[in-house]
Design a protein around this motif. Structure first.
Motif, mmCIF file in Angstrom:
data_model
loop_
_atom_site.group_PDB
_atom_site.id
_atom_site.type_symbol
_atom_site.label_atom_id
_atom_site.label_comp_id
_atom_site.label_asym_id
_atom_site.label_seq_id
_atom_site.Cartn_x
_atom_site.Cartn_y
_atom_site.Cartn_z
ATOM 1 N N VAL A 350 55.127 10.042 39.248
ATOM 2 C CA VAL A 350 55.307 11.291 38.510
ATOM 3 C C VAL A 350 56.628 11.269 37.729
ATOM 4 O O VAL A 350 56.666 11.622 36.542
ATOM 5 C CB VAL A 350 55.274 12.501 39.459
ATOM 6 N N LEU A 351 57.711 10.856 38.381
ATOM 7 C CA LEU A 351 59.011 10.817 37.710
ATOM 8 C C LEU A 351 58.961 9.920 36.475
ATOM 9 O O LEU A 351 59.500 10.265 35.418
ATOM 10 C CB LEU A 351 60.085 10.296 38.671
ATOM 11 N N ARG A 352 58.323 8.791 36.614
ATOM 12 C CA ARG A 352 58.257 7.844 35.493
ATOM 13 C C ARG A 352 57.395 8.381 34.356
ATOM 14 O O ARG A 352 57.756 8.289 33.182
ATOM 15 C CB ARG A 352 57.690 6.511 35.984
ATOM 16 N N ALA A 353 56.247 8.969 34.715
ATOM 17 C CA ALA A 353 55.319 9.440 33.678
ATOM 18 C C ALA A 353 55.838 10.688 32.966
ATOM 19 O O ALA A 353 55.707 10.809 31.741
ATOM 20 C CB ALA A 353 53.947 9.720 34.300
ATOM 21 N N GLU A 354 56.426 11.617 33.726
ATOM 22 C CA GLU A 354 56.871 12.880 33.142
ATOM 23 C C GLU A 354 58.251 12.790 32.509
ATOM 24 O O GLU A 354 58.655 13.688 31.761
ATOM 25 C CB GLU A 354 56.868 13.968 34.227
ATOM 26 N N ARG A 355 58.987 11.737 32.857
ATOM 27 C CA ARG A 355 60.339 11.526 32.306
ATOM 28 C C ARG A 355 61.227 12.750 32.547
ATOM 29 O O ARG A 355 61.990 13.173 31.673
ATOM 30 C CB ARG A 355 60.279 11.183 30.813
ATOM 31 N N GLU A 356 61.077 13.296 33.732
ATOM 32 C CA GLU A 356 61.917 14.414 34.157
ATOM 33 C C GLU A 356 62.552 14.083 35.499
ATOM 34 O O GLU A 356 62.034 13.261 36.266
ATOM 35 C CB GLU A 356 61.082 15.696 34.285
ATOM 36 N N LYS A 357 63.670 14.734 35.787
ATOM 37 C CA LYS A 357 64.305 14.557 37.080
ATOM 38 C C LYS A 357 63.529 15.334 38.136
ATOM 39 O O LYS A 357 62.822 16.302 37.838
ATOM 40 C CB LYS A 357 65.755 15.028 37.012
ATOM 41 N N LEU A 358 63.695 14.900 39.389
ATOM 42 C CA LEU A 358 62.940 15.530 40.465
ATOM 43 C C LEU A 358 63.305 17.005 40.614
ATOM 44 O O LEU A 358 62.434 17.844 40.887
ATOM 45 C CB LEU A 358 63.175 14.783 41.779
ATOM 46 N N SER A 359 64.557 17.348 40.404
ATOM 47 C CA SER A 359 64.962 18.758 40.508
ATOM 48 C C SER A 359 64.238 19.613 39.477
ATOM 49 O O SER A 359 63.889 20.771 39.746
ATOM 50 C CB SER A 359 66.477 18.885 40.335
ATOM 51 N N GLU A 360 63.996 19.066 38.294
ATOM 52 C CA GLU A 360 63.299 19.811 37.251
ATOM 53 C C GLU A 360 61.827 19.995 37.595
ATOM 54 O O GLU A 360 61.241 21.051 37.335
ATOM 55 C CB GLU A 360 63.448 19.081 35.912
ATOM 56 N N LEU A 361 61.227 18.992 38.189
ATOM 57 C CA LEU A 361 59.813 19.088 38.553
ATOM 58 C C LEU A 361 59.579 20.093 39.677
ATOM 59 O O LEU A 361 58.501 20.669 39.791
ATOM 60 C CB LEU A 361 59.296 17.707 38.981
ATOM 61 N N CYS A 362 60.619 20.316 40.499
ATOM 62 C CA CYS A 362 60.502 21.262 41.613
ATOM 63 C C CYS A 362 60.865 22.687 41.222
ATOM 64 O O CYS A 362 60.612 23.628 42.002
ATOM 65 C CB CYS A 362 61.406 20.824 42.769
ATOM 66 N N ARG A 363 61.453 22.881 40.057
ATOM 67 C CA ARG A 363 62.020 24.175 39.685
ATOM 68 C C ARG A 363 61.021 25.339 39.742
ATOM 69 O O ARG A 363 61.394 26.465 40.108
ATOM 70 C CB ARG A 363 62.657 24.088 38.296
ATOM 71 N N PRO A 364 59.738 25.159 39.409
ATOM 72 C CA PRO A 364 58.810 26.316 39.446
ATOM 73 C C PRO A 364 58.567 26.888 40.832
ATOM 74 O O PRO A 364 57.993 27.975 40.955
ATOM 75 C CB PRO A 364 57.515 25.735 38.854
#
Length: 445
Positions: A350-364
């Motif tokens: 997920v991190l590689r595909a979305e090119r976002e940091k893990l903290s950003e992916l958890c923000r919602p």
């Protein structure tokens, strides 16, 4: 069940679980599968790194070969490695020697059926009857006596399966791994190195006594500091037998099983890979997770606690993702049990595909405060069935006025009753728990 709980036969080594138990389990399993098919049984064994695992391994192997089975030894390997190799190698069943996240003084025996799932209860009941002298099995003689096989190729195939599950490179990522001085110590780093990551590892020097000691998924603060101090992109912590995984984001914040379910669930759904657009959490998952799923348009089906219950629901309905807050995550299209290393690889996808940091992916996800209290009791069943305890739960939930909940459940592996309160504020959790803790006082050990 008298001996086998939700996670196998577990107890303090040579006290609650002793070598005679292990020998008898080997004796019965070796005879049972051989007699059922009219030929030698083939049984595969793995273990974690605690000192007593070697003792139990020897006892189990002695029992197996004495009953005519051939015992294939994987040696130190994660529990999911045994579950993978049983069907992959065509074995009749598998045995894993581990007490997971428990201290080194404990140990346990988990049994896996020929499909790689947890052993059927009817077979476990037959084993328990044999342990208690309710049945007899013959000893093999002559050419019928079994043999042992050093089966390291099985471990290598498991490693290859993890690597081949990733159609991507991790080059450019700085990743921290906490192997809990357990079964992941010889597996996790080779996998991440093979995928090109810059791998930084702690707690990967097992000595038989340091498994889970101030490290791993149950003591994740060491990894939190390590990730921040070394400027890593992400960190992953496993438990003693590496079937659990918790993550740490680049800021040092813990990403528990609930957040992993959200990150992976929304990603899989986005790419049409989440069966039924449904995730399978347990009743212990956070209210905040359910609200985030609602906002993301995902359905969820809650089960009782235990990865066994999660996977039973997944199998019945064909769901592809489920798991527990503790880090048991199951990717149903890839595996039949929780696998900590596999979970960390899926998060990296997920991190590689979305090119976002893990903290950003958890923000919602906004998680509610939870307060879990373990109460050691003399009789779990009596405590759970007491009217005063049930009334206290009702009183606590009335006190929360619909803005929280209180769950009370018995541990499947220890003499504990677990009391969980969840509410918008930590203070309310403490006050709600107080109702139940007072009611449990007469049952304390």
């Amino acid at each position: 069940m008298k001996y086998f709980g939700t996670d196998g036969f577990r107890g303090r080594a040579n006290e609650g679980l002793n070598v005679e138990h292990a020998f008898k389990i080997g004796r019965f399993v070796g005879w049972y599968y051989g007699a059922r098919q009219g030929k030698k049984a083939r049984v595969i064994l793995g273990k974690d790194t605690r000192r007593s695992s070697y003792m139990f391994e020897s006892a189990l192997v002695s029992g197996l070969v004495a009953s005519g089975a051939d015992a294939y030894m994987l040696h130190v390997i994660p529990t999911p490695g045994v579950s993978f190799e049983v069907p992959d190698g065509g074995f009749d069943c598998g045995v894993m020697i581990t007490a997971s996240h428990n201290p080194y003084t404990d140990n346990g025996i988990k049994l896996v059926n020929r499909e790689g799932y947890k052993m059927e209860e009817e077979v476990l009941e037959l084993i328990e009857s044999y342990i208690d002298g309710g049945s007899e099995v013959p000893l093999a003689t002559g050419e019928a006596i079994g043999r042992t096989v050093d089966y390291m190729q099985g471990r290598n195939r498991y490693l290859s399966s993890l690597i081949s599950s990733c159609g991507f490179s991790l080059q450019g990522f700085k990743i921290g791994l906490d192997c809990a001085n357990g079964a992941a110590s010889s597996v996790a780093r080779p996998v991440f190195d093979a995928l090109g990551a810059e791998t930084h590892v702690i707690s990967n020097a097992p000595d038989g006594f340091n498994i889970n000691v101030d490290c791993g998924s149950t003591h994740i603060d060491s990894l939190q500091r390590f990730v921040v101090q070394n400027g890593l992109d992400v960190g992953f912590a496993y438990d003693g037998d590496a079937d659990r995984c918790l993550a740490v984001d680049e800021r040092g914040h813990v990403v528990d099983g609930d957040l992993i379910l959200y990150v992976c669930g929304t990603y899989l759904n986005k790419h049409g890979r989440l069966s039924g657009q449904t995730v399978v959490p347990t009743i212990m998952s956070n209210f905040g997770l359910f609200r985030a799923f609602d906002a993301a348009g995902l359905s969820y089906e809650k089960t009782d606690v235990g990865d066994k219950n999660v996977y039973a629901c997944m199998r019945e309905h064909g769901y592809s993702l489920g798991g527990e807050q503790s880090g048991h995550i199951i990717f149903g299209d890839l595996e039949k049990t929780g696998d900590g290393v596999m979970t960390s690889l899926r998060v990296m996808e997920v991190l590689r595909a979305e090119r976002e940091k893990l903290s950003e992916l958890c923000r919602p996800v906004t998680l509610y405060p939870q307060q879990l209290v373990n109460v050691r009791v003399s009789d779990k069943e009596a405590a759970m069935g007491a009217p005063a305890v049930k009334d206290a739960v009702a009183d606590a939930e009335r006190y929360l006025e619909g803005n929280g909940r209180v769950l009370v459940r018995a541990s499947g592996t220890e003499p504990l009753v677990r009391v969980l309160a969840e509410a918008p504020e930590e203070r309310l959790c403490t006050e709600a728990n107080a109702f139940v803790l007072k009611a449990l006082d007469p049952f304390r050990a």
